[in-house]
Design a protein around this motif. Structure first.
Motif, mmCIF file in Angstrom:
data_model
loop_
_atom_site.group_PDB
_atom_site.id
_atom_site.type_symbol
_atom_site.label_atom_id
_atom_site.label_comp_id
_atom_site.label_asym_id
_atom_site.label_seq_id
_atom_site.Cartn_x
_atom_site.Cartn_y
_atom_site.Cartn_z
ATOM 1 N N PHE A 386 33.992 30.044 50.407
ATOM 2 C CA PHE A 386 33.770 30.802 51.170
ATOM 3 C C PHE A 386 33.088 31.963 49.304
ATOM 4 N N THR A 387 32.529 30.821 48.336
ATOM 5 C CA THR A 387 31.760 32.177 47.317
ATOM 6 C C THR A 387 31.421 31.397 46.631
ATOM 7 N N GLN A 388 30.822 30.520 47.250
ATOM 8 C CA GLN A 388 30.029 29.276 46.509
ATOM 9 C C GLN A 388 28.744 30.010 45.712
ATOM 10 N N GLY A 389 29.276 29.117 44.398
ATOM 11 C CA GLY A 389 28.070 29.053 43.500
ATOM 12 C C GLY A 389 28.612 31.185 42.419
ATOM 13 N N SER A 390 29.810 31.005 42.653
ATOM 14 C CA SER A 390 30.147 32.445 42.367
ATOM 15 C C SER A 390 31.706 32.300 41.208
ATOM 16 N N ARG A 391 31.201 32.662 40.101
ATOM 17 C CA ARG A 391 32.436 32.839 39.552
ATOM 18 C C ARG A 391 34.021 32.753 40.188
ATOM 19 N N LEU A 392 34.126 33.030 41.579
ATOM 20 C CA LEU A 392 35.449 33.037 42.191
ATOM 21 C C LEU A 392 35.821 31.635 43.023
ATOM 22 N N GLU A 393 34.521 30.696 42.319
ATOM 23 C CA GLU A 393 34.964 29.067 43.733
ATOM 24 C C GLU A 393 35.816 28.931 42.953
ATOM 25 N N ALA A 394 36.585 27.865 43.645
ATOM 26 C CA ALA A 394 37.488 27.157 43.149
ATOM 27 C C ALA A 394 37.260 26.032 42.939
ATOM 28 N N SER A 566 45.669 39.722 45.363
ATOM 29 C CA SER A 566 44.977 40.029 44.616
ATOM 30 C C SER A 566 44.754 41.732 44.381
ATOM 31 N N LEU A 567 45.145 42.147 45.865
ATOM 32 C CA LEU A 567 44.978 43.937 46.297
ATOM 33 C C LEU A 567 45.841 44.400 45.369
ATOM 34 N N ASN A 568 46.553 43.588 45.125
ATOM 35 C CA ASN A 568 48.052 44.228 43.418
ATOM 36 C C ASN A 568 47.903 43.572 42.403
ATOM 37 N N ALA A 569 46.212 43.329 41.795
ATOM 38 C CA ALA A 569 46.147 42.817 40.793
ATOM 39 C C ALA A 569 45.601 43.831 39.279
ATOM 40 N N SER A 570 46.432 43.981 38.315
ATOM 41 C CA SER A 570 46.577 44.851 37.801
ATOM 42 C C SER A 570 45.106 44.857 36.978
ATOM 43 N N SER A 571 44.268 43.657 36.499
ATOM 44 C CA SER A 571 43.721 43.575 36.008
ATOM 45 C C SER A 571 42.015 42.551 36.165
ATOM 46 N N GLU A 573 40.452 40.447 35.234
ATOM 47 C CA GLU A 573 40.967 38.945 35.299
ATOM 48 C C GLU A 573 41.640 38.265 36.243
ATOM 49 N N GLU A 574 42.828 39.223 36.520
ATOM 50 C CA GLU A 574 44.403 38.927 37.232
ATOM 51 C C GLU A 574 43.595 38.532 38.535
ATOM 52 N N GLU A 575 42.613 39.701 39.519
ATOM 53 C CA GLU A 575 41.930 39.736 40.300
ATOM 54 C C GLU A 575 41.013 38.259 41.108
ATOM 55 N N ASP A 576 40.727 38.287 39.609
ATOM 56 C CA ASP A 576 39.220 37.108 40.177
ATOM 57 C C ASP A 576 40.341 35.914 39.469
ATOM 58 N N MET A 577 41.241 35.453 39.098
ATOM 59 C CA MET A 577 42.368 34.051 39.743
ATOM 60 C C MET A 577 43.227 34.401 40.632
ATOM 61 N N THR A 578 43.503 35.587 41.644
ATOM 62 C CA THR A 578 43.716 35.443 42.999
ATOM 63 C C THR A 578 43.377 34.969 43.606
ATOM 64 N N LEU A 579 41.738 35.327 44.017
ATOM 65 C CA LEU A 579 40.763 35.412 44.424
ATOM 66 C C LEU A 579 40.381 33.482 44.344
ATOM 67 N N ARG A 580 40.295 32.971 43.556
ATOM 68 C CA ARG A 580 40.176 31.507 43.317
ATOM 69 C C ARG A 580 40.879 30.920 44.474
#
Length: 643
Positions: A386-394, A566-571, A573-580
């Protein structure tokens, strides 16, 4: 971005009773601590734009966006085709079908563009347009917008805070129910402070993501016009309210064409946001019933810009004389954004499709490799994320912080998500449409799900055959029609009774909104590069049954929980991790068959346009920051390529 200290009441200490030195000292210390806490709470951020983490790319005194040509000439026309019909000029109603660009006249506090929003070289940033600055506390519990007094609607009336409040409330009262329900919970109050100042308050105990963005992105309509005409937002109509944007409606013929013209009296031409943008005098949209007629009209010069989505046409049909002699340019422009998650969507409200084994069996009937080689000239890549080729792709099994996060969710996370790679698309035999290996796997899955074969070769369960309806828009291009035809052929070979319903654009829109289908080819879902409450509208459970943006009606506690995290991420880096983790979970839930994506944007246009080089990452911008070359236009006319 600047910070301003609050105005605190320093006289409070003078009211302390002096009945004891020790008690007085304790009281003074308490007041000092309270005053310090109050200062921390009341400290405000004042800025010319907004991003959640405060890291704006452009400073307050930026002269123009980097991706534009600030000296681009103004003039000329760009025209393109649209398939289908329209019967209303109101894009916000649930009834009727509005033409493309019917929102182009309207602006927001934090800026809307033609075909793009804000700065096309940044993500998650908004810059003041109808406002000149905004102010909010560090905890983002409210926001104040200070508006530009010079802003005007196209009828010459000022754009005020009263119009902003009216527009906000109109969406809550007459807009989409799923939108109104979500916003009312998050934004309990809005008030006009004065004619050019408005304040929004945000609910306690919720994430601060997408709150300021939300109110800053609401289109602003004329309160005066709506009150004088009695028009409603939820009703189809051909009359439009005046807008404050650089373009306004010029003329239209229902189901034939729409023309938007650049407003020479637009109030915002000198703003840095607008330098080098909105360069065409007019934007014309021609409507056609089918793509064959539209393509022939392009060859004849009836319109001048064409985005191509059909690989057969791209390879075979762009060899006409105007391409060969250079009058028409054909370009494949790299696309820097993740591909949108288009595909065949399952309606999860249907009892048959609630069993994931059934969905997996139906997916195995799609042969990407054969389709790509036989119908698409090998030009596409297969999508699965759902986020192909980006840093967020699992990718791979979850590790590190992502694994710890998933473990913290307990039983919500299935074992295979913790220990296996995320779901990817199955592979198929490119040499034949029916891959026998995948067919055997599919039939086994159907058997496991209780769908056995009767004496007529049909898949039945509890004596009832498996019957599915595939809804399809009759205006979709021929190659897509061929892809779906072959997919349905494979489904029927598995003993499944599939009704293939091709309907016109108007019927398709109504039935898509009502979710009157089992399977549908959909482009409603969006990829993501950051979090936001829009993720709940797209993938969340609460309004899944009624949400137009969640055609599958996906309802997953796991997905909801990850979006909340993801909405409550404080950084970042944390946001990116939850989106993966979110990408991993969405792929696990398996509510659509991912089809393909094109890493390039295919365009053809008459050689009278120029664009910045390089183009920005997040927009092609042909309606926004491309420009017209009058001399080349005259050459094309002299050569007979254009009238």
């Amino acid at each position: 971005m600047t910070r301003t200290a609050p105005r605190n009441d320093a006289t409070a200490a003078a009211r302390i009773n002096s009945g004891g030195r020790r008690l007085g000292l304790l009281v003074l210390m308490s007041l000092a601590l309270a005053a310090g806490q109050l200062r921390a709470e009341e400290e405000t951020i004042v800025s010319h734009g907004y991003s959640f983490y405060g890291d704006l790319t452009y400073p307050a005194d930026f002269p123009h966006f980097d991706f534009v040509n600030p000296d681009a000439p103004k003039g000329g026309e760009i025209s393109f085709a649209r398939l289908g019909t329209f019967d209303s000029m109101n894009p916000y109603t649930r009834r009727g079908r509005a033409p493309v660009l019917s929102t182009v006249m309207y602006e927001s506090l934090l800026g809307e563009g033609v075909g793009t929003s804000g700065a096309a070289d940044t993500y998650g940033e908004g810059y003041c347009l109808l406002c000149e600055r905004l102010e909010y506390p560090a905890d983002k519990s409210w926001v104040i917008f200070y508006m530009r007094p010079e802003a005007r609607f196209s009828d010459g009336t000022p754009v005020t805070a009263h119009d902003v409040l009216f527009s906000h409330n109109l969406l809550l009262e007459q807009g989409l129910p799923s939108y109104a329900a979500a916003v009312k919970k998050r934004i309990p109050k809005a008030e006009v402070i004065d004619d050019y100042t408005i304040k929004f308050y945000f609910a306690d105990g919720i994430s601060r993501r997408s709150l300021i963005d939300q109110v800053g992105g609401v289109p602003v309509w004329s309160k005066k016009w709506y009150e004088e005409t009695g028009a409603r937002l939820d009703e189809p109509r051909l009359e439009i309210s005046p807008g404050s944007g650089p373009y306004m409606l010029d003329t239209f013929e229902v189901n034939r064409r729409v023309v938007y013209k650049r407003n020479p009296d637009y109030w915002g031409w000198d703003l840095p946001n607008n330098k080098g943008r909105y360069n065409f005098d007019s934007i014309r949209v021609e409507y056609f019933s089918d793509d064959t007629a539209a393509f022939e009209a392009f060859k004849a010069g009836e319109y001048t810009f064409r985005g191509e989505s059909d690989p057969v046409k791209w390879v075979q049909s762009y060899d006409f004389p105007k391409v060969r002699n250079g009058a028409v340019k054909k370009e494949a422009i790299p696309d820097g954004t993740p591909p949108e998650p288009t595909g065949i969507v399952f309606n999860l409200q249907r009892e048959t499709l609630k069993d994931k084994r059934v969905r997996e069996a139906l997916a195995l009937a799609y042969n990407f490799e054969w389709t790509n080689e036989s119908l698409q000239y090998g030009l596409y890549a297969q999508r699965y994320s759902f986020t192909q080729g980006s840093r967020l792709e699992a990718q791979g099994a979850p590790e590190g912080a992502e694994r710890e996060f998933l473990l913290s969710l307990g039983d919500l996370v299935p074992e295979e998500m913790l220990n296996e790679e995320p779901r990817t698309a199955h592979s198929s035999n490119a040499e034949r449409l029916q891959d026998r290996r995948n067919l055997r796997r599919a039939l086994k899955l159907l058997d496991e799900a209780g769908w056995t074969v009767d004496d007529k070769g049909r898949r039945v369960k509890d004596g009832k055959p498996m019957e599915l309806t595939f809804l399809f828009n009759a205006t979709f291009p021929p190659t897509l029609v061929a892809v779906i035809d072959n997919y349905i052929h494979n489904l029927r070979a598995m003993g499944i009774d599939v009704t293939y319903e091709k309907v016109d654009s108007s019927q398709y829109t109504v039935r898509q909104r009502d979710k009157d289908f089992d399977l549908i080819y959909s482009n409603q879902y969006r990829s993501f590069l950051g979090t936001g409450t829009g993720l709940h509208q797209q993938y969340g459970s609460e309004d899944a049954i009624i949400s137009l943006f969640n055609p599958a009606s996906l309802q997953s506690e796991l997905v909801d929980t990850i979006i909340d995290a993801s909405l409550n991420a404080s950084s970042r880096e944390e946001e990116d991790m939850t989106l993966r983790a979110l990408d991993r979970a969405l792929r696990y839930e398996f509510f659509m068959i991912p089809l393909w994506y094109n890493p390039d944007t295919w365009v053809a246009y008459y050689d009278q346009y120029d664009y910045p080089d390089p183009l920005p990452t997040y927009a092609l911008g042909h309606l926004d920051f491309w420009w017209f070359d009058a001399a080349r236009n005259e050459e094309l006319k002299a050569a007979g390529a254009l009238r």
